[in-house]
Design a protein around this motif. Sequence first.
Motif, PDB file in Angstrom:
ATOM      1  N   UNK A 293       0.844  -1.213   0.000  1.00 49.33           N
ATOM      2  CA  UNK A 293       0.000   0.000   0.000  1.00 49.33           C
ATOM      3  C   UNK A 293       0.866   1.245   0.000  1.00 49.33           C
ATOM      4  N   UNK A 294       1.933   1.225   0.797  1.00 40.83           N
ATOM      5  CA  UNK A 294       2.802   2.396   0.851  1.00 40.83           C
ATOM      6  C   UNK A 294       3.492   2.626  -0.503  1.00 40.83           C
TER       7      UNK A 294
ATOM      8  N   UNK B  27       3.785   5.515  -5.686  1.00 42.62           N
ATOM      9  CA  UNK B  27       4.017   5.136  -7.080  1.00 42.62           C
ATOM     10  C   UNK B  27       5.418   4.539  -7.276  1.00 42.62           C
ATOM     11  N   UNK B  28       5.821   3.703  -6.300  1.00 40.79           N
ATOM     12  CA  UNK B  28       7.151   3.082  -6.349  1.00 40.79           C
ATOM     13  C   UNK B  28       7.083   1.567  -6.499  1.00 40.79           C
ATOM     14  N   UNK B  29       5.886   1.034  -6.620  1.00 36.97           N
ATOM     15  CA  UNK B  29       5.766  -0.424  -6.656  1.00 36.97           C
ATOM     16  C   UNK B  29       6.423  -1.001  -7.912  1.00 36.97           C
ATOM     17  N   UNK B  30       6.280  -0.333  -9.040  1.00 39.89           N
ATOM     18  CA  UNK B  30       6.886  -0.813 -10.287  1.00 39.89           C
ATOM     19  C   UNK B  30       8.416  -0.848 -10.172  1.00 39.89           C
TER      20      UNK B  30
ATOM     21  N   UNK C  52       9.309  -3.879  -8.100  1.00 40.00           N
ATOM     22  CA  UNK C  52       9.178  -5.103  -8.893  1.00 40.00           C
ATOM     23  C   UNK C  52      10.353  -5.268  -9.856  1.00 40.00           C
ATOM     24  N   UNK C  53      10.752  -4.176 -10.477  1.00 34.17           N
ATOM     25  CA  UNK C  53      11.869  -4.245 -11.417  1.00 34.17           C
ATOM     26  C   UNK C  53      13.151  -4.678 -10.717  1.00 34.17           C
ATOM     27  N   UNK C  54      13.357  -4.198  -9.479  1.00 32.94           N
ATOM     28  CA  UNK C  54      14.547  -4.564  -8.720  1.00 32.94           C
ATOM     29  C   UNK C  54      14.567  -6.061  -8.397  1.00 32.94           C
ATOM     30  N   UNK C  55      13.482  -6.574  -7.861  1.00 34.44           N
ATOM     31  CA  UNK C  55      13.496  -7.961  -7.382  1.00 34.44           C
ATOM     32  C   UNK C  55      13.352  -8.965  -8.535  1.00 34.44           C
ATOM     33  N   UNK C  56      13.004  -8.479  -9.722  1.00 35.10           N
ATOM     34  CA  UNK C  56      12.895  -9.373 -10.877  1.00 35.10           C
ATOM     35  C   UNK C  56      14.084  -9.238 -11.838  1.00 35.10           C
ATOM     36  N   UNK C  57      15.059  -8.463 -11.437  1.00 33.24           N
ATOM     37  CA  UNK C  57      16.247  -8.262 -12.265  1.00 33.24           C
ATOM     38  C   UNK C  57      17.004  -9.587 -12.405  1.00 33.24           C
TER      39      UNK C  57
ATOM     40  N   UNK D 221      17.858 -10.719  -0.366  1.00 34.16           N
ATOM     41  CA  UNK D 221      18.437  -9.676   0.490  1.00 34.16           C
ATOM     42  C   UNK D 221      17.959  -8.283   0.067  1.00 34.16           C
ATOM     43  N   UNK D 222      17.767  -8.077  -1.217  1.00 29.47           N
ATOM     44  CA  UNK D 222      17.272  -6.795  -1.692  1.00 29.47           C
ATOM     45  C   UNK D 222      15.859  -6.544  -1.165  1.00 29.47           C
ATOM     46  N   UNK D 223      15.034  -7.578  -1.182  1.00 27.68           N
ATOM     47  CA  UNK D 223      13.673  -7.455  -0.647  1.00 27.68           C
ATOM     48  C   UNK D 223      13.694  -7.162   0.848  1.00 27.68           C
ATOM     49  N   UNK D 224      14.620  -7.816   1.565  1.00 29.34           N
ATOM     50  CA  UNK D 224      14.752  -7.541   2.996  1.00 29.34           C
ATOM     51  C   UNK D 224      15.124  -6.090   3.244  1.00 29.34           C
ATOM     52  N   UNK D 225      15.988  -5.530   2.405  1.00 31.25           N
ATOM     53  CA  UNK D 225      16.372  -4.125   2.559  1.00 31.25           C
ATOM     54  C   UNK D 225      15.174  -3.207   2.391  1.00 31.25           C
ATOM     55  N   UNK D 226      14.337  -3.488   1.389  1.00 27.49           N
ATOM     56  CA  UNK D 226      13.132  -2.683   1.191  1.00 27.49           C
ATOM     57  C   UNK D 226      12.223  -2.760   2.416  1.00 27.49           C
TER      58      UNK D 226
END
Length: 350
Positions: free
Chosen positions: A94-95, A100-103, A106-111, A121-126
């Motif tokens: 939701x945040x 408007x940062x969800x895209x 998604x681009x980061x974790x699907x790289x 680890x990238x997802x944990x940082x977020x």
Amino acid sequence: MAQLFWQSLLDDQRKKQLALIHSTYTILKTFPNSNRYQSVIDELTKLFNAWETHLDRSTIHGRDLATYLFQTFTSYNTFVVSEQSDELKKAFIRLLESKKSYKLFEADIQNEQFSLVDRFYLTLNWLNSFVDEHPEYLTLRKYIEEAAIMLLYPTHAYHLIIAKDQAHISGLKGNHAILNNGEEHIQYHAFLARLAQFSEYNVPRFVAFSTLKEQLAKSYAKELKIGEFEPKVLTSFVRNKLINEVYFPLIGNNLAKQLGAAGDNKRTARMGMLLLISPPGYGKTTLMEYLAKTMGLHFVKINGPTIGHSITSIDPIEAKTSGEREELKRSILHLRWLTMSCCIWTISST
């Protein structure tokens, strides 16, 4: 960790292991007391131990993880998630959508340039950054790894468990260190970890310690010949009746008080003396042995004639014969016992 390991397997490996789990579960439903499912857990454990990853696995036992996978897939046919991790994930999304940062996320974790561990680890940082700026979600920080997996695999089906994993218990009695004014806050997973540590590590070590202590006690008792110091009372009715009705009332209570084995002045350091004088064969030793038996004391009998008049030291090295040496050892043992237990010590002489 279990989901990351499962996703790291090749498709063929996952299909094979899942088929084995379901086949074994069918056997268990038919024969509930069977333990043949252990072979499946053994195979999963081997795969986990052979898994090459940079993740910290030091606190995770391969067999525990394999058992979790087996129980989860047999019970739900998919992975389960808690309502707390689901709440954290939804709040995070939701945040991001509001900003408007969800895209971008998604681009980061699907790289594809990142490995699975990198993306985790990238997802944990977020998620940690989100919790850092929103204190109302601090209590959910321990569910971050679970939420990260759901974000990494958003299309996977999960079974949602609606339940609390902590409780506050009050009205407890005792002075244990974990109690705070008779109250304790229990976290389910931490409690299970403590219970497993206690049952699988502490209990076996304590049993092994008790067994070793018993073995050593028996060994030392045999070495010290403790059995020789147990009073051996004669079964003669007339003699025992005479001791009970005549001798014991005269000296028994007084002797017990002198030794510190009875009375208001009962003490740990039991010392005292009663001197009996008579010609040989009048029953001094028999009387003392009976008293020791009645009062529950050890009985040390020293043979005076064996020691003789030439010995002026209690050091067994000074003994001239083996008989003298054994009697001196008895004397030393008795002197050691004086501060630990109560003994009756008689010296036979001619």
